[in-house]
Write an enzyme that holds these catalytic residues in place. Structure first.
Site, PDB file in Angstrom:
ATOM      1  N   HIS A 188       0.870  -1.183   0.000  1.00  0.00           N
ATOM      2  CA  HIS A 188       0.000   0.000   0.000  1.00  0.00           C
ATOM      3  C   HIS A 188       0.909   1.236   0.000  1.00  0.00           C
ATOM      4  O   HIS A 188       2.035   1.178   0.501  1.00  0.00           O
ATOM      5  CB  HIS A 188      -0.815  -0.051   1.299  1.00  0.00           C
ATOM      6  CG  HIS A 188      -1.925   0.938   1.420  1.00  0.00           C
ATOM      7  ND1 HIS A 188      -1.707   2.252   1.756  1.00  0.00           N
ATOM      8  CD2 HIS A 188      -3.275   0.801   1.286  1.00  0.00           C
ATOM      9  CE1 HIS A 188      -2.876   2.880   1.823  1.00  0.00           C
ATOM     10  NE2 HIS A 188      -3.841   2.019   1.539  1.00  0.00           N
ATOM     11  N   ASP A 199       3.016  -4.844   7.927  1.00  0.00           N
ATOM     12  CA  ASP A 199       1.797  -4.057   7.815  1.00  0.00           C
ATOM     13  C   ASP A 199       0.626  -5.035   7.938  1.00  0.00           C
ATOM     14  O   ASP A 199       0.334  -5.786   7.008  1.00  0.00           O
ATOM     15  CB  ASP A 199       1.802  -3.350   6.453  1.00  0.00           C
ATOM     16  CG  ASP A 199       0.488  -2.642   6.154  1.00  0.00           C
ATOM     17  OD1 ASP A 199      -0.495  -2.848   6.886  1.00  0.00           O
ATOM     18  OD2 ASP A 199       0.454  -1.895   5.158  1.00  0.00           O
ATOM     19  N   GLN A 236      -4.569  -5.505   6.840  1.00  0.00           N
ATOM     20  CA  GLN A 236      -5.576  -6.424   6.286  1.00  0.00           C
ATOM     21  C   GLN A 236      -5.561  -7.778   6.986  1.00  0.00           C
ATOM     22  O   GLN A 236      -6.423  -8.620   6.707  1.00  0.00           O
ATOM     23  CB  GLN A 236      -5.356  -6.619   4.778  1.00  0.00           C
ATOM     24  CG  GLN A 236      -5.527  -5.350   3.957  1.00  0.00           C
ATOM     25  CD  GLN A 236      -6.936  -4.761   4.014  1.00  0.00           C
ATOM     26  OE1 GLN A 236      -7.899  -5.457   4.330  1.00  0.00           O
ATOM     27  NE2 GLN A 236      -7.040  -3.478   3.721  1.00  0.00           N
ATOM     28  N   LYS A 292     -10.422  -1.125  10.236  1.00  0.00           N
ATOM     29  CA  LYS A 292     -10.617  -2.268   9.318  1.00  0.00           C
ATOM     30  C   LYS A 292     -10.951  -3.538  10.107  1.00  0.00           C
ATOM     31  O   LYS A 292     -11.169  -4.591   9.529  1.00  0.00           O
ATOM     32  CB  LYS A 292      -9.346  -2.486   8.490  1.00  0.00           C
ATOM     33  CG  LYS A 292      -9.077  -1.310   7.541  1.00  0.00           C
ATOM     34  CD  LYS A 292      -7.806  -1.496   6.773  1.00  0.00           C
ATOM     35  CE  LYS A 292      -7.319  -0.242   6.116  1.00  0.00           C
ATOM     36  NZ  LYS A 292      -8.126   0.194   4.963  1.00  0.00           N
ATOM     37  N   CYS A 318      -4.731   2.254  -3.630  1.00  0.00           N
ATOM     38  CA  CYS A 318      -3.495   2.836  -3.043  1.00  0.00           C
ATOM     39  C   CYS A 318      -2.293   1.940  -3.315  1.00  0.00           C
ATOM     40  O   CYS A 318      -1.411   1.786  -2.454  1.00  0.00           O
ATOM     41  CB  CYS A 318      -3.641   3.097  -1.547  1.00  0.00           C
ATOM     42  SG  CYS A 318      -4.836   4.363  -1.186  1.00  0.00           S
TER      43      CYS A 318
HETATM   44  N1  PLP Z   1      -1.770  -0.857   4.597  1.00  0.00           N
HETATM   45  C1  PLP Z   1      -2.715  -1.622   4.049  1.00  0.00           C
HETATM   46  C2  PLP Z   1      -2.362  -3.014   3.613  1.00  0.00           C
HETATM   47  C3  PLP Z   1      -4.004  -1.136   3.896  1.00  0.00           C
HETATM   48  O1  PLP Z   1      -4.946  -1.891   3.345  1.00  0.00           O
HETATM   49  C4  PLP Z   1      -4.289   0.188   4.316  1.00  0.00           C
HETATM   50  C5  PLP Z   1      -5.628   0.765   4.095  1.00  0.00           C
HETATM   51  O2  PLP Z   1      -6.304   0.433   3.151  1.00  0.00           O
HETATM   52  C6  PLP Z   1      -3.270   0.932   4.904  1.00  0.00           C
HETATM   53  C7  PLP Z   1      -2.030   0.387   5.029  1.00  0.00           C
HETATM   54  C8  PLP Z   1      -3.526   2.320   5.412  1.00  0.00           C
HETATM   55  O3  PLP Z   1      -4.407   2.250   6.506  1.00  0.00           O
HETATM   56  P1  PLP Z   1      -4.928   3.575   7.211  1.00  0.00           P
HETATM   57  O4  PLP Z   1      -5.452   4.452   6.130  1.00  0.00           O
HETATM   58  O5  PLP Z   1      -5.984   3.080   8.133  1.00  0.00           O
HETATM   59  O6  PLP Z   1      -3.767   4.175   7.922  1.00  0.00           O
END
Ligand code: PLP
Length: 407
Positions: A125, A202, A205, A228, A365
């Site tokens: 992401h 990270d 998900q 999430k 993203c």
């Molecule tokens: N990393 C992953 C794999 C994500 O799916 C997301 C959000 O879609 C993020 C990071 C960013 O999360 P946040 O916007 O809640 O900080």
């Protein structure tokens, strides 16, 4: 698994009771943000009706009760992730915030220079890409990107080649938000450690779908977002091994992160407060605790089996549609992503919405990943505990009908 009662779970989500465009809502955009069960909404409401007060340093009853509830939530999260101690749980505003925290303090630490490298994967992401790019711009370090095969799996031979060059840190997603693929993070972390690299995972998900044991994974840092995983927006978690969090410098200044302030110099607080400057999202922390209770009550193994079966059925039903291509390997959790030949993802997504089916379209993203596959985006259906076979059928019917209308 036989005890998995999807109707009872569904009834716990008030938002699902409504119709959208005159049709019952099928919500398949959980990877963007999950819906919130009553148990979580009740905790948020209860906090503001009965507990609201600023935490720490308060002498009055409400301040003490709110502080105790906030720290109890931290303990719950530590237990949920099997962290060594609640001191290793830092409240953040979300995954992005946690990654920026670590990339910033690594930069401040002076440990990174021109000869160093940081490794990410092509699946990341933007939140797990741009902070590292910024750190490399500031320090002159090199950002290396682990490519993926046509099936979306990592090119492991390249990973091992990169490890030979002794990177400072590897930052990898646990589950790809774009394709839903699950990465084999445990052996990757082990190999990275053998090469002397730190590893940040990270888990944005992964936390809503898998049981996470940070000690078993041996991750140095593990980050996720509450929203999430059935909790509100604006709350997230950075888990970090105590030794690293103690050795790294503080990030933002002010509030609870100090022990003593003097114009001659400030002494910083102990963990976890060292990294929690300013009034935190107290209600969010409590609600996140409730969301993890909710997940544990369902049981992550049962939840994972339920979602895996829905995804498998969805993959089978969608694959029967002419020209439909699914992205990523078969080992998916939470989401699946596809395109149909000659049809723009946005056009189909708009038709799906009109048929009451909420999915996400676009680059998710992950622009560099989309570029790798020569596309501008996909349609992503992402699942949660309350989705059922009826939702899969509505998705498959809507995609079939939408594709017919657009051809
Ligand atoms: N990393 C992953 C794999 C994500 O799916 C997301 C959000 O879609 C993020 C990071 C960013 O999360 P946040 O916007 O809640 O900080």
């Amino acid at each position: 698994m036989s005890g998995y009662d999807v109707s009872a779970l569904r009834a716990q989500f008030p938002i699902l009771e409504q119709e959208v465009h005159g049709l019952p809502l099928v919500y398949l955009d959980n990877a963007a943000t999950s819906q919130k069960p009553r148990a979580v909404l009740d905790v948020s409401r209860h906090y503001y009706e009965k507990l609201n007060s600023n935490i720490h340093r308060g002498t009055h009853y409400l301040a003490q009760e709110a502080t105790a509830a906030h720290e109890k939530a931290r303990e719950k999260i530590a237990t949920h992730l099997n962290a060594g101690s609640p001191d290793e749980i830092i409240f953040t505003s979300g995954t992005t915030d946690g990654i920026n925290l670590i990339s910033s303090v690594l930069g401040y630490s002076g440990r990174i220079g021109k000869r160093d490298s940081i490794v990410i994967s092509n699946l990341e992401h933007h939140s797990n890409t741009v902070p590292w790019q910024m750190l490399c711009e500031r320090t002159g370090a090199e950002l290396k990107v682990l490519p993926v095969h046509e099936d979306g799996t990592l090119e492991l031979d390249v990973f091992h080649r990169y490890l030979d060059e002794n990177p400072i840190l590897i930052a990898l997603t646990h589950i790809s938000n774009a394709f839903g693929s699950v990465l084999p993070v445990r052996p990757l972390i082990q190999s990275a450690h053998e090469a002397g690299a730190l590893v940040l995972i990270d888990g944005a998900q992964a936390v809503p779908h898998l049981s996470i044991d940070v000690q078993e994974l041996d991750a140095d840092f593990y980050v996720f977002s509450g929203h999430k995983a059935y909790a509100p927006t604006g709350i997230g978690v950075l888990y970090g091994k105590r030794e690293h969090l103690e050795a790294l410098p503080p990030w933002r200044g002010g509030g609870e992160m100090i022990k003593k302030v003097d114009y001659a110099g400030t002494t910083y607080n102990d963990l976890p407060f060292k990294y929690e400057a300013g009034t935190p999202n107290i209600e969010g922390a409590l609600a996140l605790g409730a969301a993890l209770d909710f997940l544990n009550e369902i049981g992550l193994d049962d939840l994972h089996s339920h979602e895996a079966s829905l995804i498998e059925h969805a993959a089978t039903a969608l694959s029967a549609i002419e020209g439909l291509k699914l992205y990523g390997p078969h080992d998916r959790a939470g989401a699946l992503s596809f395109n149909i030949d000659g049809i723009h993802h946005y056009d189909l997504g708009t038709l799906l919405d009109q048929m009451g089916v909420a999915v996400r379209t676009g680059h998710h993203c992950c622009q560099p990943l989309m570029a790798r596959f020569g596309i501008t985006g996909t349609i992503r259906a992402s699942f949660a505990c309350f989705n059922d076979e009826g939702d899969v059928q509505r998705l498959a019917d809507a995609v079939t009908k939408g594709a017919r209308m657009l051809r």
